[in-house]
Design a protein around this motif. Structure first.
Motif, PDB file in Angstrom:
ATOM      1  N   ALA A  28      15.900 -19.793  16.710  1.00  0.00           N
ATOM      2  CA  ALA A  28      16.051 -20.801  15.494  1.00  0.00           C
ATOM      3  C   ALA A  28      14.851 -21.937  15.961  1.00  0.00           C
ATOM      4  O   ALA A  28      14.591 -22.214  16.868  1.00  0.00           O
ATOM      5  N   THR A  65      16.508 -19.011  11.518  1.00  0.00           N
ATOM      6  CA  THR A  65      17.477 -19.317  12.187  1.00  0.00           C
ATOM      7  C   THR A  65      18.545 -17.952  11.733  1.00  0.00           C
ATOM      8  O   THR A  65      18.483 -17.736  10.452  1.00  0.00           O
ATOM      9  N   LYS A 220      14.572 -25.207  17.860  1.00  0.00           N
ATOM     10  CA  LYS A 220      15.647 -26.359  17.770  1.00  0.00           C
ATOM     11  C   LYS A 220      16.499 -25.706  16.686  1.00  0.00           C
ATOM     12  O   LYS A 220      16.363 -24.677  16.005  1.00  0.00           O
ATOM     13  N   PRO A 221      17.921 -26.185  16.834  1.00  0.00           N
ATOM     14  CA  PRO A 221      18.818 -25.752  15.963  1.00  0.00           C
ATOM     15  C   PRO A 221      18.336 -26.086  14.560  1.00  0.00           C
ATOM     16  O   PRO A 221      17.884 -27.127  14.062  1.00  0.00           O
ATOM     17  N   VAL A 222      18.483 -25.097  13.539  1.00  0.00           N
ATOM     18  CA  VAL A 222      18.450 -25.106  11.958  1.00  0.00           C
ATOM     19  C   VAL A 222      19.682 -24.712  11.369  1.00  0.00           C
ATOM     20  O   VAL A 222      20.256 -23.771  11.693  1.00  0.00           O
ATOM     21  N   ALA A 223      20.139 -25.564  10.498  1.00  0.00           N
ATOM     22  CA  ALA A 223      21.518 -25.374   9.823  1.00  0.00           C
ATOM     23  C   ALA A 223      21.113 -24.022   8.852  1.00  0.00           C
ATOM     24  O   ALA A 223      20.161 -23.951   8.470  1.00  0.00           O
ATOM     25  N   ALA A 224      22.195 -23.210   8.848  1.00  0.00           N
ATOM     26  CA  ALA A 224      22.087 -21.835   7.940  1.00  0.00           C
ATOM     27  C   ALA A 224      21.868 -22.239   6.606  1.00  0.00           C
ATOM     28  O   ALA A 224      21.099 -21.600   6.039  1.00  0.00           O
ATOM     29  N   THR A 225      22.301 -23.223   6.088  1.00  0.00           N
ATOM     30  CA  THR A 225      22.215 -23.592   4.865  1.00  0.00           C
ATOM     31  C   THR A 225      20.436 -24.005   4.634  1.00  0.00           C
ATOM     32  O   THR A 225      20.222 -24.076   3.340  1.00  0.00           O
ATOM     33  N   GLU A 226      19.873 -24.323   5.495  1.00  0.00           N
ATOM     34  CA  GLU A 226      18.580 -24.616   5.437  1.00  0.00           C
ATOM     35  C   GLU A 226      17.973 -23.304   4.871  1.00  0.00           C
ATOM     36  O   GLU A 226      16.557 -23.370   4.175  1.00  0.00           O
ATOM     37  N   THR A 227      18.093 -22.298   5.160  1.00  0.00           N
ATOM     38  CA  THR A 227      17.514 -20.757   5.093  1.00  0.00           C
ATOM     39  C   THR A 227      18.188 -20.020   4.121  1.00  0.00           C
ATOM     40  O   THR A 227      17.710 -18.878   3.848  1.00  0.00           O
TER      41      THR A 227
END
Length: 260
Positions: A28, A65, A220-227
């Motif tokens: 991620a 991610t 870094k952490p990436v929200a699943a909603t971002e992708t």
């Protein structure tokens, strides 16, 4: 178990946890690319004279991610071309072209919006919303293309802190110098058909007409909603998507001509 054994075991567990965390972190993050592309002379005039090709430079950000990705493009400076960019240009990739002559043909993430990637399934996903009907969203899938003309080399260097291999790849009528890393746990290229090997991430590529280079990789952490693509998006064929874009491009040209 004596105190020394417990201490050694605890240290080993901490070290293992740290290694595991580092491996997980690579799944991620964000890759920041700087992109340059040549455009035709202003107004589309190519009949000699002193007309020079324009060079635009802009940034692209690839979020990844959990086996998914999204390429977002910052709006480039078109050198005062009516202050506007064409709406979501023709589909990029092996059979597509960028919006207008030389505007980064094949680059993912058109100027009109983001492009998505199924990293696990190795598919590019192009999303399109008609400017005159924002209530409907469409998407079309395109498989990762295997390059037909690749020359691998033994040369290596670091790009954005990652060890990369060098290769040359010819895509259509352009030859690219490509640097790609195999230190990330997925495969990806901002231009479909430029990945020299099945596994790797292209961090830099340059031809006579366009180039892109990763300037920073931030794990870094990436929200699943971002992708994730829009939940209401309707799947269509690439031909249908191409027709929609051509229609919108023609409407855009008509509006521009009426203003002149």
């Amino acid at each position: 178990m004596n105190h020394l054994s417990k201490t050694l075991l605890s240290a080993a567990l901490v070290a293992f946890s740290g290694i595991t965390a580092m491996a997980q972190d690579k799944n991620a993050g964000v890759i920041d690319y700087e992109v340059s592309a040549k455009m035709g002379p202003r107004g589309g005039n190519t009949d000699g004279g002193d007309a020079e090709e324009q060079v635009i430079t802009f940034s692209q950000h690839f979020f990844f991610t959990a086996g998914k990705g999204k390429l977002a493009t910052e709006r480039p400076d078109f050198g005062g071309r009516n202050g506007q960019a064409p709406p979501q240009g023709p589909p990029p990739g092996e059979n597509g072209g960028g919006p207008g002559r030389g505007q980064g043909r094949g680059m993912r993430g058109g100027f009109g919006g983001p492009a998505y990637v199924d990293l696990a399934g190795k598919k590019y996903i192009q999303v399109f919303t008609k400017p005159d009907d924002s209530t409907k969203t469409y998407y079309a899938e395109e498989d990762f293309a295997t390059p037909k003309d690749v020359k691998l080399t033994d040369k290596t260097k670091k790009v954005a802190g990652y060890n990369c291999k060098k290769a040359t790849v010819t895509l259509r009528d352009e030859t690219y110098t490509v640097w790609y890393t195999q230190d990330l746990p997925f495969s990806y290229s901002p231009i479909n058909g430029l990945l020299p090997e099945a596994n790797g991430v292209v961090l830099s590529a340059e031809s006579d007409r366009r180039s892109f280079s990763a300037k920073k990789i931030d794990l870094k952490p990436v929200a699943a909603t971002e992708t994730a693509i829009p939940a209401n998006a309707e799947k269509i064929s690439q031909d249908q998507l191409r027709d929609m874009r051509r229609e919108q491009m023609q409407k855009f040209r008509d509006r521009q001509n009426n203003r002149n």
